[in-house]
Design a protein around this motif. Structure first.
Motif, short mmCIF file in Angstrom:
data_model
loop_
_atom_site.label_atom_id
_atom_site.label_comp_id
_atom_site.label_asym_id
_atom_site.label_seq_id
_atom_site.Cartn_x
_atom_site.Cartn_y
_atom_site.Cartn_z
N ALA A 190 0.83 -1.21 0.00
CA ALA A 190 0.00 0.00 0.00
C ALA A 190 0.87 1.26 0.00
CB ALA A 190 -0.94 0.00 1.21
N LEU A 191 1.96 1.25 0.76
CA LEU A 191 2.84 2.41 0.76
C LEU A 191 3.55 2.55 -0.58
CD1 LEU A 191 4.35 2.17 4.36
CD2 LEU A 191 2.86 3.97 3.48
N ALA A 192 3.99 1.44 -1.14
CA ALA A 192 4.64 1.49 -2.46
C ALA A 192 3.70 2.06 -3.50
CB ALA A 192 5.12 0.10 -2.86
N ALA A 193 2.43 1.66 -3.44
CA ALA A 193 1.43 2.11 -4.42
C ALA A 193 1.10 3.59 -4.29
CB ALA A 193 0.16 1.28 -4.29
N THR A 194 1.40 4.17 -3.13
CA THR A 194 1.08 5.59 -2.93
C THR A 194 2.33 6.47 -2.96
OG1 THR A 194 1.08 5.27 -0.52
CG2 THR A 194 -1.06 5.13 -1.66
N GLY A 195 3.39 6.00 -3.61
CA GLY A 195 4.56 6.84 -3.84
C GLY A 195 5.68 6.75 -2.84
N TRP A 196 5.76 5.66 -2.10
CA TRP A 196 6.84 5.45 -1.13
C TRP A 196 7.61 4.19 -1.53
CZ3 TRP A 196 7.58 9.43 2.03
CH2 TRP A 196 6.50 10.28 2.27
N PRO A 197 8.53 4.30 -2.50
CA PRO A 197 9.18 3.12 -3.06
C PRO A 197 10.29 2.50 -2.20
CG PRO A 197 10.06 5.08 -4.10
CD PRO A 197 8.93 5.52 -3.20
N GLU A 198 10.77 3.23 -1.21
CA GLU A 198 11.88 2.74 -0.39
C GLU A 198 11.50 2.73 1.08
OE1 GLU A 198 15.26 1.84 -1.25
OE2 GLU A 198 14.46 1.71 -3.28
N GLU A 199 12.22 1.88 1.84
CA GLU A 199 11.93 1.73 3.27
C GLU A 199 13.22 1.58 4.06
OE1 GLU A 199 9.70 -1.46 6.25
OE2 GLU A 199 9.48 -1.68 4.10
N LEU A 200 13.29 2.26 5.19
CA LEU A 200 14.34 2.02 6.17
C LEU A 200 13.86 0.83 6.99
CD1 LEU A 200 16.97 2.94 7.63
CD2 LEU A 200 15.48 4.32 9.11
N TYR A 201 14.52 -0.31 6.84
CA TYR A 201 14.10 -1.52 7.55
C TYR A 201 14.46 -1.46 9.03
CZ TYR A 201 13.91 -3.48 2.77
OH TYR A 201 13.65 -3.71 1.45
N GLY A 202 15.55 -0.82 9.32
CA GLY A 202 15.96 -0.72 10.72
C GLY A 202 17.18 0.15 10.88
N LEU A 203 17.26 0.79 12.02
CA LEU A 203 18.44 1.54 12.41
C LEU A 203 18.59 1.30 13.90
CD1 LEU A 203 19.32 5.21 11.48
CD2 LEU A 203 20.03 4.12 13.59
N TYR A 204 19.63 0.59 14.26
CA TYR A 204 19.86 0.26 15.66
C TYR A 204 21.24 0.72 16.07
CZ TYR A 204 15.62 -2.45 15.59
OH TYR A 204 14.31 -2.82 15.49
N LEU A 205 21.29 1.44 17.17
CA LEU A 205 22.53 1.99 17.67
C LEU A 205 22.56 1.77 19.18
CD1 LEU A 205 25.04 3.63 16.85
CD2 LEU A 205 23.70 5.70 17.20
N LEU A 206 23.60 1.10 19.65
CA LEU A 206 23.73 0.90 21.09
C LEU A 206 23.84 2.23 21.80
CD1 LEU A 206 26.23 -2.11 21.23
CD2 LEU A 206 23.73 -2.16 21.38
N LYS A 207 23.42 2.28 23.05
CA LYS A 207 23.47 3.53 23.81
C LYS A 207 24.88 4.09 23.85
CE LYS A 207 19.38 2.62 26.34
NZ LYS A 207 18.49 2.87 27.36
N ALA A 208 25.88 3.22 23.85
CA ALA A 208 27.29 3.66 23.87
C ALA A 208 27.65 4.48 22.64
CB ALA A 208 28.22 2.45 23.98
N GLY A 209 26.91 4.34 21.55
CA GLY A 209 27.20 5.06 20.32
C GLY A 209 26.29 6.25 20.07
N GLN A 210 25.34 6.48 20.95
CA GLN A 210 24.36 7.54 20.74
C GLN A 210 24.90 8.90 21.16
OE1 GLN A 210 20.70 6.25 22.62
NE2 GLN A 210 20.64 4.39 21.38
#
Length: 160
Positions: free
Chosen positions: A75-95
């Motif tokens: 549904a998102l692809a069909a409404t003009g959102w062709p890409e997705e960030l699947y995940g971004l994980y950063l340990l607290k030590a790197g924040q």
């Protein structure tokens, strides 16, 4: 410090994923859902993902990773959102050092892109908003047996 992940990074990515889930979702998800994704399960996932070559994976050794690729929600692809960030994980030590923003930029699409985030994960929601995303919708979903509210964020231009 940030580089593309390779299949040889699968064990390190799996370890980071397990640690980050514990740090990020403890208190937001039931403990059983966090524990339902142990190292072995994540290792299989990252071996598949890294070998497939169908997504962009940026890796900050020992601290975090980001992954993006083609939109998985029809549904998102069909409404003009062709890409997705699947995940971004950063340990607290790197924040708090700009590393999250650099990981995001390393995998970001040139055009419209979405990301899904737990509505209760306020630090992630604020981060996405600061990089230029806006909340498109909030919807009821499940992670395992846990009912959650998931916010869909979208960037119409590359994140800033």
């Amino acid at each position: 410090m940030i580089r593309p992940a390779t299949p040889a990074d699968a064990p390190a990515l799996a370890r980071l994923h397990v640690l980050a889930w514990g740090e990020t979702y403890r208190g937001l998800l039931p403990e059983e859902e966090i524990l339902a994704r142990p190292f072995g399960r994540r290792l299989e996932q990252w071996r598949r993902e890294a070998a497939a070559g169908t997504s962009r994976i940026a890796y900050a050794p020992g601290l975090g990773f980001a992954q993006a690729g083609p939109q998985r929600d029809g549904a998102l692809a069909a409404t003009g959102w062709p890409e997705e960030l699947y995940g971004l994980y950063l340990l607290k030590a790197g924040q708090g050092r700009g590393l999250g923003r650099r990981l995001l930029h390393a995998v970001a699409a040139e055009g419209p892109m979405t990301a899904l985030v737990l509505e209760e994960n306020h630090p992630a929601c604020v981060f996405y908003a600061r990089t230029g995303a806006r909340c498109l919708e909030v919807r009821a979903e499940h992670i395992g047996r846990a009912e959650i509210r998931e916010a869909v964020y979208g960037w119409t231009t590359p994140p800033r």
